[in-house]
Design a protein around this motif. Structure first.
Motif, PDB file in Angstrom:
ATOM      1  N   THR A 213       0.825  -1.203   0.000  1.00 53.56           N
ATOM      2  CA  THR A 213       0.000   0.000   0.000  1.00 53.56           C
ATOM      3  C   THR A 213       0.865   1.261   0.000  1.00 53.56           C
ATOM      4  O   THR A 213       0.511   2.265  -0.607  1.00 53.56           O
ATOM      5  N   SER A 214       2.027   1.171   0.671  1.00 47.20           N
ATOM      6  CA  SER A 214       2.928   2.320   0.680  1.00 47.20           C
ATOM      7  C   SER A 214       3.405   2.638  -0.727  1.00 47.20           C
ATOM      8  O   SER A 214       3.485   3.800  -1.125  1.00 47.20           O
ATOM      9  N   VAL A 215       3.717   1.581  -1.457  1.00 46.27           N
ATOM     10  CA  VAL A 215       4.127   1.754  -2.841  1.00 46.27           C
ATOM     11  C   VAL A 215       3.073   2.549  -3.576  1.00 46.27           C
ATOM     12  O   VAL A 215       3.360   3.490  -4.313  1.00 46.27           O
ATOM     13  N   PHE A 216       1.840   2.190  -3.279  1.00 45.60           N
ATOM     14  CA  PHE A 216       0.761   2.856  -4.002  1.00 45.60           C
ATOM     15  C   PHE A 216       0.636   4.322  -3.634  1.00 45.60           C
ATOM     16  O   PHE A 216       0.505   5.179  -4.501  1.00 45.60           O
ATOM     17  N   SER A 217       0.698   4.622  -2.326  1.00 49.32           N
ATOM     18  CA  SER A 217       0.561   6.033  -1.964  1.00 49.32           C
ATOM     19  C   SER A 217       1.774   6.825  -2.433  1.00 49.32           C
ATOM     20  O   SER A 217       1.658   7.991  -2.811  1.00 49.32           O
ATOM     21  N   PHE A 218       2.934   6.170  -2.430  1.00 50.60           N
ATOM     22  CA  PHE A 218       4.133   6.845  -2.934  1.00 50.60           C
ATOM     23  C   PHE A 218       3.933   7.248  -4.391  1.00 50.60           C
ATOM     24  O   PHE A 218       4.166   8.393  -4.769  1.00 50.60           O
ATOM     25  N   ILE A 219       3.474   6.299  -5.193  1.00 48.81           N
ATOM     26  CA  ILE A 219       3.309   6.588  -6.616  1.00 48.81           C
ATOM     27  C   ILE A 219       2.313   7.710  -6.839  1.00 48.81           C
ATOM     28  O   ILE A 219       2.575   8.640  -7.609  1.00 48.81           O
ATOM     29  N   SER A 220       1.176   7.634  -6.140  1.00 47.48           N
ATOM     30  CA  SER A 220       0.162   8.651  -6.420  1.00 47.48           C
ATOM     31  C   SER A 220       0.658  10.030  -5.993  1.00 47.48           C
ATOM     32  O   SER A 220       0.383  11.025  -6.665  1.00 47.48           O
ATOM     33  N   ALA A 221       1.426  10.082  -4.886  1.00 46.89           N
ATOM     34  CA  ALA A 221       1.937  11.379  -4.445  1.00 46.89           C
ATOM     35  C   ALA A 221       3.034  11.874  -5.381  1.00 46.89           C
ATOM     36  O   ALA A 221       3.112  13.046  -5.725  1.00 46.89           O
ATOM     37  N   TRP A 222       3.870  10.957  -5.814  1.00 42.96           N
ATOM     38  CA  TRP A 222       5.014  11.313  -6.650  1.00 42.96           C
ATOM     39  C   TRP A 222       4.579  11.752  -8.045  1.00 42.96           C
ATOM     40  O   TRP A 222       5.136  12.675  -8.626  1.00 42.96           O
ATOM     41  N   ASN A 223       3.595  11.070  -8.579  1.00 41.48           N
ATOM     42  CA  ASN A 223       3.227  11.299  -9.973  1.00 41.48           C
ATOM     43  C   ASN A 223       2.227  12.418 -10.182  1.00 41.48           C
ATOM     44  O   ASN A 223       2.013  12.854 -11.308  1.00 41.48           O
ATOM     45  N   ASP A 224       1.595  12.831  -9.101  1.00 43.40           N
ATOM     46  CA  ASP A 224       0.508  13.775  -9.256  1.00 43.40           C
ATOM     47  C   ASP A 224       0.977  15.105  -9.817  1.00 43.40           C
ATOM     48  O   ASP A 224       1.994  15.640  -9.401  1.00 43.40           O
ATOM     49  N   PHE A 225       0.241  15.611 -10.772  1.00 46.31           N
ATOM     50  CA  PHE A 225       0.549  16.968 -11.168  1.00 46.31           C
ATOM     51  C   PHE A 225      -0.696  17.838 -11.147  1.00 46.31           C
ATOM     52  O   PHE A 225      -0.624  19.059 -11.236  1.00 46.31           O
ATOM     53  N   LEU A 226      -1.845  17.192 -10.945  1.00 43.49           N
ATOM     54  CA  LEU A 226      -3.093  17.938 -10.907  1.00 43.49           C
ATOM     55  C   LEU A 226      -3.137  18.870  -9.696  1.00 43.49           C
ATOM     56  O   LEU A 226      -3.392  20.065  -9.824  1.00 43.49           O
ATOM     57  N   PHE A 227      -2.840  18.325  -8.507  1.00 43.47           N
ATOM     58  CA  PHE A 227      -2.847  19.135  -7.293  1.00 43.47           C
ATOM     59  C   PHE A 227      -1.747  20.178  -7.349  1.00 43.47           C
ATOM     60  O   PHE A 227      -1.951  21.336  -6.998  1.00 43.47           O
ATOM     61  N   ALA A 228      -0.574  19.711  -7.773  1.00 43.52           N
ATOM     62  CA  ALA A 228       0.569  20.631  -7.807  1.00 43.52           C
ATOM     63  C   ALA A 228       0.258  21.818  -8.704  1.00 43.52           C
ATOM     64  O   ALA A 228       0.577  22.954  -8.394  1.00 43.52           O
ATOM     65  N   LYS A 229      -0.411  21.514  -9.806  1.00 46.58           N
ATOM     66  CA  LYS A 229      -0.718  22.582 -10.745  1.00 46.58           C
ATOM     67  C   LYS A 229      -1.795  23.510 -10.189  1.00 46.58           C
ATOM     68  O   LYS A 229      -1.779  24.708 -10.431  1.00 46.58           O
ATOM     69  N   SER A 230      -2.724  22.940  -9.420  1.00 45.44           N
ATOM     70  CA  SER A 230      -3.866  23.724  -8.967  1.00 45.44           C
ATOM     71  C   SER A 230      -3.606  24.485  -7.673  1.00 45.44           C
ATOM     72  O   SER A 230      -4.136  25.563  -7.477  1.00 45.44           O
ATOM     73  N   PHE A 231      -2.805  23.906  -6.764  1.00 48.61           N
ATOM     74  CA  PHE A 231      -2.687  24.506  -5.428  1.00 48.61           C
ATOM     75  C   PHE A 231      -1.434  25.348  -5.246  1.00 48.61           C
ATOM     76  O   PHE A 231      -1.353  26.168  -4.357  1.00 48.61           O
ATOM     77  N   ILE A 232      -0.415  25.071  -6.052  1.00 48.72           N
ATOM     78  CA  ILE A 232       0.806  25.876  -5.957  1.00 48.72           C
ATOM     79  C   ILE A 232       0.705  26.908  -7.066  1.00 48.72           C
ATOM     80  O   ILE A 232       1.141  26.681  -8.193  1.00 48.72           O
ATOM     81  N   ILE A 233       0.068  28.036  -6.768  1.00 47.36           N
ATOM     82  CA  ILE A 233      -0.241  28.929  -7.872  1.00 47.36           C
ATOM     83  C   ILE A 233       0.790  30.017  -8.084  1.00 47.36           C
ATOM     84  O   ILE A 233       1.074  30.381  -9.201  1.00 47.36           O
ATOM     85  N   SER A 234       1.362  30.536  -6.994  1.00 47.54           N
ATOM     86  CA  SER A 234       2.269  31.652  -7.223  1.00 47.54           C
ATOM     87  C   SER A 234       3.684  31.399  -6.717  1.00 47.54           C
ATOM     88  O   SER A 234       4.642  31.913  -7.272  1.00 47.54           O
ATOM     89  N   ASP A 235       3.814  30.591  -5.657  1.00 47.23           N
ATOM     90  CA  ASP A 235       5.135  30.385  -5.092  1.00 47.23           C
ATOM     91  C   ASP A 235       5.831  29.207  -5.772  1.00 47.23           C
ATOM     92  O   ASP A 235       5.682  28.068  -5.369  1.00 47.23           O
ATOM     93  N   ILE A 236       6.596  29.528  -6.801  1.00 45.54           N
ATOM     94  CA  ILE A 236       7.220  28.481  -7.606  1.00 45.54           C
ATOM     95  C   ILE A 236       8.169  27.606  -6.773  1.00 45.54           C
ATOM     96  O   ILE A 236       8.350  26.428  -7.051  1.00 45.54           O
ATOM     97  N   SER A 237       8.736  28.184  -5.713  1.00 49.48           N
ATOM     98  CA  SER A 237       9.739  27.434  -4.948  1.00 49.48           C
ATOM     99  C   SER A 237       9.100  26.252  -4.220  1.00 49.48           C
ATOM    100  O   SER A 237       9.791  25.391  -3.712  1.00 49.48           O
ATOM    101  N   GLN A 238       7.771  26.206  -4.143  1.00 50.50           N
ATOM    102  CA  GLN A 238       7.101  25.092  -3.486  1.00 50.50           C
ATOM    103  C   GLN A 238       6.601  24.062  -4.495  1.00 50.50           C
ATOM    104  O   GLN A 238       5.866  23.153  -4.146  1.00 50.50           O
ATOM    105  N   SER A 239       6.984  24.232  -5.723  1.00 57.72           N
ATOM    106  CA  SER A 239       6.466  23.357  -6.764  1.00 57.72           C
ATOM    107  C   SER A 239       7.151  21.990  -6.744  1.00 57.72           C
ATOM    108  O   SER A 239       8.192  21.810  -6.127  1.00 57.72           O
ATOM    109  N   THR A 240       6.546  21.031  -7.422  1.00 62.46           N
ATOM    110  CA  THR A 240       7.119  19.691  -7.430  1.00 62.46           C
ATOM    111  C   THR A 240       7.579  19.287  -8.823  1.00 62.46           C
ATOM    112  O   THR A 240       7.348  19.994  -9.805  1.00 62.46           O
ATOM    113  N   LEU A 241       8.206  18.123  -8.871  1.00 68.45           N
ATOM    114  CA  LEU A 241       8.863  17.640 -10.078  1.00 68.45           C
ATOM    115  C   LEU A 241       7.982  17.611 -11.334  1.00 68.45           C
ATOM    116  O   LEU A 241       8.413  18.079 -12.384  1.00 68.45           O
TER     117      LEU A 241
END
Lengths: 291, 276
Positions: A213-241
């Motif tokens: 299950t950890s593998v699964f949560s790791f992947i979903s957190a690592w691969n996500d770009f929907l949240f990163a794109k939507s919630f990190i709107i102005s502070d680029i330094s908090q952005s993810t890969l």
């Protein structure tokens, strides 16, 4: 008597000779072929990342004579790439640890205790997973804004924990269920406390499940770009890969070399994580749960 | 353990509330200023495209689930029959496919089947045949990618389950002359039922909600929306044409369908004497 034994023995031999040996060779060949087919897209990805730009647009050959790091240079050359990488790692690790811990306790609770609304709760875990995440992005945005967590890593960690928990609990349930209750009773007989049973007996036994299950949560957190794109709107330094990779996705003129190099960079940490836990993923369960 | 339960209960209650709070906000369509009642739904249900997309989604998801489960289970059984080296090879390849981000996987598969630069067309001698042009072949391409990235989960889980089955049971069955298929159907499948239930339900949920693959590989739903599935349809309605409440309504419809499927499945199981 001996005739019967002979008969059984010859049947066993027959089985070995006619099904197992040629069967096993065939099975192994099949396994290798399937492995090659499954691995091919990944191979092509890495290969394309190393190909010079001209070769990608030319004849698709399964090798390259002039490997180059140009594509990787374009990826790493981006500003703050290391920062993005670090942010991704922080988010993924936090999500994995938190959700594994909570899921373990929760799964034990719903498996080992009978309380009111237990079934309802289980169904709710399922329901929570059925909600399409894409449709939830906007309400989530409002929640994060009200919490004042926009542009922080918390805005990624919290939703990911929330979304990975239902699956993790549901998944772990099966593993906790697989541990015989006699084992629990025996532990109490021997004077173990509940906490001791939980952490020293149950925990190691369901560890393979926990890893899965950890593998699964790791992947979903690592691969996500929907949240990163939507919630990190102005502070680029908090952005993810993944945000660093989006640069190369141009619908009309994709930079295939850049895309493939970026994809390779993004896939490698997950792959390393997988290989590290690979053994844990399947072992343990077999030997441990048997009485 | 009571302590653990007490500790866990508020925590996952919290998790639940947080999840459901979003849902509620979503049900109300992101808190609209005017109350429309079921207006969005009736608008949706009178839309011919919605029904077409719904049908496509159901067929596509069913095909994905069946293929994923078949491939995953078959390979899990295969894993138990081979020695360490081929097993490791297959395991690593599968883990690689599993580890690949959906967006990466979609792009790579698209690249493999690219009309001009892809190796697949070259090998098959198809010239510049476009896979994403036809409705069926585009769905097929996405299906391949979905199966590729989701069978490892089934394979690894079922394999872990098979490993937990005592070897004597399998030996006894083999001695009695049971074929591989027969062993799977009459011995393994019933013993693995709890695990199979989980992977089936999960596959249904995931494949019904396929988003990234369709979105990336067919360019947001294919030519004239021919490859739309509900999730992408909802996204397009909400974000491309700013009809967020319509998108939310589609989300609720999806949720209800998934819920119905799961409940029917659980009911069937319970009739067979399984307990949740």
């Amino acid at each position: 008597m001996s005739l019967v034994r002979q008969d059984v023995e010859s049947r066993v031999n027959l089985l070995r000779r006619f099904t197992r040996r040629p069967g096993r060779t065939a099975a192994e060949v099949t396994a290798l072929v399937v492995a090659a087919v499954v691995a091919f897209p990944l191979y092509w990805m890495v290969l394309s990342a190393f190909k010079p730009a001209g070769e990608i647009r030319g004849e698709p050959r399964p090798w390259t004579l002039a490997p180059t790091l140009d594509s990787f240079r374009r990826v790493f050359g981006q500003q703050d790439f290391g920062r993005y990488f670090l942010n991704s790692v922080v988010v993924a690790v936090a999500v994995v640890i938190a959700s594994a811990f909570i899921a373990f306790l929760a799964a034990t609770a719903v498996t080992r205790f009978r309380f009111r609304l237990r079934t309802t709760l289980l169904i709710m875990f399922l329901v929570a997973q059925m909600v399409p995440v894409e449709a939830l992005t906007i309400p989530l945005f409002f929640v994060m804004r009200d919490l004042g967590q926009l542009n922080t890593l918390w805005s990624l960690i919290l939703p990911h924990i929330a979304f990975s928990l239902p699956f993790a609990i549901w998944m772990l349930r099966g593993f906790v269920k697989g541990v015989p209750e006699a084992l629990e009773e025996a532990a109490y007989m021997d004077g173990a406390s509940r906490a001791r049973f939980l952490w020293q007996i149950l925990f190691p036994l369901v560890l393979p499940g926990l890893v899965a299950t950890s593998v699964f949560s790791f992947i979903s957190a690592w691969n996500d770009f929907l949240f990163a794109k939507s919630f990190i709107i102005s502070d680029i330094s908090q952005s993810t890969l993944p945000m660093a990779l989006l640069v190369f996705y141009k619908p009309d003129d994709p930079d295939w070399g850049g895309v493939m190099a970026a994809s390779t960079v993004m896939t490698i940490p997950v792959l390393v994580f997988f290989v590290l836990v690979q053994r844990r993923l399947v072992s343990g369960l077999g030997g441990a749960v048997k009485d | 353990m009571v302590l653990g339960g007490l500790l866990a209960y508020p925590i996952y209650q919290l998790g639940l509330i947080s999840v459901f709070h979003y849902t509620q906000a979503q049900v109300s369509g992101g808190e609209p200023t005017t109350f429309e009642g079921f207006g969005n739904y009736s608008a949706l249900f009178s839309d011919g495209q919605f029904w077409e997309v719904l049908l496509a989604t159901v067929v596509f998801a069913a095909a994905c689930v069946v293929s994923t489960l078949a491939v995953g289970c078959a390979l899990a059984v295969l894993l138990t029959r081979v020695r360490a080296v081929p097993r490791l090879a297959l395991m690593l390849a599968a883990l690689g496919a599993w580890a690949t981000p959906a967006i990466t996987g979609s792009t790579v598969w698209l690249f493999l089947f690219d009309a001009d630069f892809g190796p697949v067309n070259r090998v098959l001698g198809l010239g510049d045949h476009s896979w994403t042009y036809g409705r069926f072949s585009a769905f097929l391409l996405v299906l391949l990618e979905v199966v590729w990235c989701s069978f490892p989960f089934v394979m690894v889980t079922v394999y872990a389950g098979i490993r937990a089955v005592p070897a004597e049971v399998l030996e006894a069955a083999a001695l009695d002359g049971a074929s591989q298929w027969r062993i799977w159907r009459s011995v393994l499948a019933p013993m693995l039922r709890p695990i199979l239930v989980v992977v089936t339900i999960q596959s249904v949920i995931w494949d019904f909600k396929v988003f990234t693959q369709i979105y990336v590989m067919t360019g947001g739903g294919g030519i004239a929306g021919q490859n739309l599935v509900l999730n992408v349809y909802a996204y397009q309605k909400a974000f491309a044409s700013s009809q967020y409440s319509l998108g939310a309504a589609i989300g609720v419809v999806m949720l209800l369908i998934l819920l119905a499927v799961t409940l029917v499945y659980l009911r069937l199981l319970r009739r067979q004497g399984e307990e949740l």
